[in-house]
Design an enzyme around this catalytic site. Structure first.
Site, PDB file in Angstrom:
ATOM      1  CE  LYS A 115     102.479  63.122 -45.767  1.00 44.36           C
ATOM      2  NZ  LYS A 115     101.851  63.553 -44.568  1.00 44.36           N
ATOM      3  CE  LYS A 197      96.013  61.670 -42.791  1.00 45.47           C
ATOM      4  NZ  LYS A 197      96.648  60.541 -42.209  1.00 45.47           N
ATOM      5  CE  LYS A 200     101.453  59.802 -36.051  1.00 46.18           C
ATOM      6  NZ  LYS A 200     101.883  59.634 -37.460  1.00 46.18           N
TER       7      LYS A 200
HETATM    8  N1  AQP Z   1      92.440  60.661 -39.758  1.00 48.77           N
HETATM    9  C1  AQP Z   1      92.618  59.364 -39.766  1.00 48.77           C
HETATM   10  N2  AQP Z   1      91.549  58.530 -39.730  1.00 48.77           N
HETATM   11  C2  AQP Z   1      91.724  57.180 -39.693  1.00 48.77           C
HETATM   12  N3  AQP Z   1      92.930  56.581 -39.660  1.00 48.77           N
HETATM   13  C3  AQP Z   1      94.018  57.377 -39.684  1.00 48.77           C
HETATM   14  N4  AQP Z   1      95.339  57.112 -39.644  1.00 48.77           N
HETATM   15  C4  AQP Z   1      96.031  58.269 -39.692  1.00 48.77           C
HETATM   16  N5  AQP Z   1      95.189  59.315 -39.750  1.00 48.77           N
HETATM   17  C5  AQP Z   1      93.925  58.792 -39.744  1.00 48.77           C
HETATM   18  C6  AQP Z   1      95.875  55.757 -39.535  1.00 48.77           C
HETATM   19  O1  AQP Z   1      96.836  55.732 -38.497  1.00 48.77           O
HETATM   20  C7  AQP Z   1      97.844  54.790 -38.823  1.00 48.77           C
HETATM   21  C8  AQP Z   1      99.192  55.394 -38.622  1.00 48.77           C
HETATM   22  O2  AQP Z   1      99.373  56.473 -39.522  1.00 48.77           O
HETATM   23  P1  AQP Z   1     100.823  57.019 -39.816  1.00 48.77           P
HETATM   24  O3  AQP Z   1     101.323  57.796 -38.726  1.00 48.77           O
HETATM   25  O4  AQP Z   1     101.716  55.912 -40.203  1.00 48.77           O
HETATM   26  O5  AQP Z   1     100.534  57.783 -41.141  1.00 48.77           O
HETATM   27  P2  AQP Z   1     100.150  59.247 -41.419  1.00 48.77           P
HETATM   28  O6  AQP Z   1      99.089  59.162 -42.469  1.00 48.77           O
HETATM   29  O7  AQP Z   1     101.387  59.946 -41.729  1.00 48.77           O
HETATM   30  O8  AQP Z   1      99.472  59.761 -40.071  1.00 48.77           O
HETATM   31  P3  AQP Z   1      99.240  61.206 -39.598  1.00 48.77           P
HETATM   32  O9  AQP Z   1      98.693  61.050 -38.255  1.00 48.77           O
HETATM   33  O10 AQP Z   1      98.433  61.970 -40.569  1.00 48.77           O
HETATM   34  O11 AQP Z   1     100.677  61.837 -39.466  1.00 48.77           O
HETATM   35  P4  AQP Z   1     101.412  62.978 -40.284  1.00 48.77           P
HETATM   36  O12 AQP Z   1     100.647  64.243 -39.978  1.00 48.77           O
HETATM   37  O13 AQP Z   1     102.767  63.001 -39.722  1.00 48.77           O
HETATM   38  O14 AQP Z   1     101.389  62.645 -41.742  1.00 48.77           O
HETATM   39  C9  AQP Z   1      97.581  54.321 -40.251  1.00 48.77           C
HETATM   40  O15 AQP Z   1      96.971  53.053 -40.196  1.00 48.77           O
HETATM   41  C10 AQP Z   1      96.619  55.342 -40.788  1.00 48.77           C
HETATM   42  O16 AQP Z   1      95.729  54.787 -41.724  1.00 48.77           O
END
Ligand code: AQP
Length: 334
Positions: A115, A197, A200
């Site tokens: 980040k 990965k 969002k």
């Molecule tokens: N690519 C992924 N593969 C498997 N699991 C994933 N998770 C997120 N991306 C993957 C799982 O989704 C849950 C919720 O994640 P989160 O929104 O709390 O966390 P994050 O890492 O911030 O998710 P994003 O989607 O990548 O959002 P942004 O882009 O906003 O940072 C967790 O259980 C996570 O393991």
């Protein structure tokens, strides 16, 4: 008396539309766990402020995460579904746990470093202490099992450390939470361009979202990274090809997967055919979730009722834990 159900806690940040990684890393297990366990699932709106502090977008994002969970099959009558900021007890426990978290260990966390690289102008303390807030989210209900994707594994190790430090310093209160995927390896869905990965807010053209139309899904899968195919029988798959197979295993029939596995192993695979099949299976998988979520997300009265009901139950459990934590720490003066 029956055996007490184990406590499960997990959350999803309200930072945008959910994607395949969120679904298969987390939500699918929420649904599988809702019958057997005592489940607390929440929308992590405080966590979203570390990177997405836009007040105008927050309400829509929170509603969207709730709607997508329910559309995927989560039953708000069976689980406690709530919004993190409705439970102020979490913030107090976060403060307490911060006294047990060391700057050095927080700075070493790979997601923090990522980040910082992505947003060098916004390295706030909330970002640094993300694993502490996450620990408070879990420990506030004395959670034991945490259904999450592989990217959260290290955060959970920290949660166990904080639980242990609290227990050693003040007396036993917290079980040590473990990541959970029904005995299988934790899931990580890579983005379709092979860079990091699915997410969002990053790699949006190479991430499949739960609100993507059939055509959007076809286009994204068509553009997924491949190569000219294996050069020798039974070769090892490059990670971007292995990812396509991982995704196919999640949405296609075992026969379909076997067909393409065999074709890969005997070097006859045509990735164009594999992508076409995958796109159709994916579109059929996403369609009902997309349609249901769209209807639910605009039903504010229904979602408000769910949020209130969840908050009331989650606060009961949170307040009980916090009372114990205060007592053990000597914060009980009256
Ligand atoms: N690519 C992924 N593969 C498997 N699991 C994933 N998770 C997120 N991306 C993957 C799982 O989704 C849950 C919720 O994640 P989160 O929104 O709390 O966390 P994050 O890492 O911030 O998710 P994003 O989607 O990548 O959002 P942004 O882009 O906003 O940072 C967790 O259980 C996570 O393991």
């Amino acid at each position: 008396m029956g055996k007490e159900k184990e406590i499960v806690v997990s959350g999803i940040r309200s930072t945008g539309i959910l994607h395949l990684g969120n679904y298969f890393g987390a939500i699918r297990n929420y649904i599988r766990m809702q019958e057997e366990f005592n489940c607390y699932f929440f929308v992590a709106d405080w966590h979203s402020l570390t990177t997405h502090p836009d007040p105008k977008a927050l309400r829509g994002n929170v509603f969207r995460v709730l709607a997508e969970n329910i559309a995927s099959g989560l039953d708000p009558e069976k689980v406690i579904l709530y919004v993190q900021s409705d439970i102020p007890e979490i913030a107090e426990l976060y403060l307490m746990l911060n006294m047990m978290a060391y700057k050095g260990e927080l700075e070493k966390v790979p997601t923090f470093k990522d980040k910082v690289r992505q947003n060098p102008d916004n390295v706030n303390a909330g970002l640094l202490t993300y694993p502490v807030l996450m620990s408070a989210d879990i420990l506030i209900h004395r959670g034991l099992k945490v259904p999450v994707g592989k990217d959260q594994e290290q955060h959970l190790e920290m949660s166990r450390n904080f639980a242990q430090r609290f227990n050693n310093r003040y007396g036993y209160l917290f079980p040590e939470p473990v990541p959970f995927n029904f005995g299988d390896d934790l899931i990580r869905i890579m983005s379709l361009d092979g860079n990091g990965k699915m997410s969002k807010s990053e790699n949006q053209n190479a991430t499949i979202y739960l609100n993507d139309t059939d055509d959007a899904i076809r286009n994204k899968i068509k553009k997924a990274k491949t190569d000219s195919g294996p050069q020798a029988p039974n070769s090892e798959k490059p990670d971007y090809i292995a990812n396509l197979f991982t995704i196919m295993r999640l949405v296609s029939t075992p026969d379909t997967v076997r067909h393409f596995e065999d074709a890969f192993n005997n070097c006859s695979i045509r990735y164009g055919d594999m992508k076409k099949q995958l796109a159709e299976d994916m579109a059929a998988f996403i369609r009902p979730i997309r349609e249901k979520a769209e209807a639910i997300e605009h039903d504010a009265a229904y979602l408000n009722r769910i949020m209130r009901m969840g908050a009331e139950k989650a606060r009961e459990s949170a307040a009980a834990t916090l009372r114990e934590a205060r007592k053990l720490m000597g914060i009980n003066f009256y």
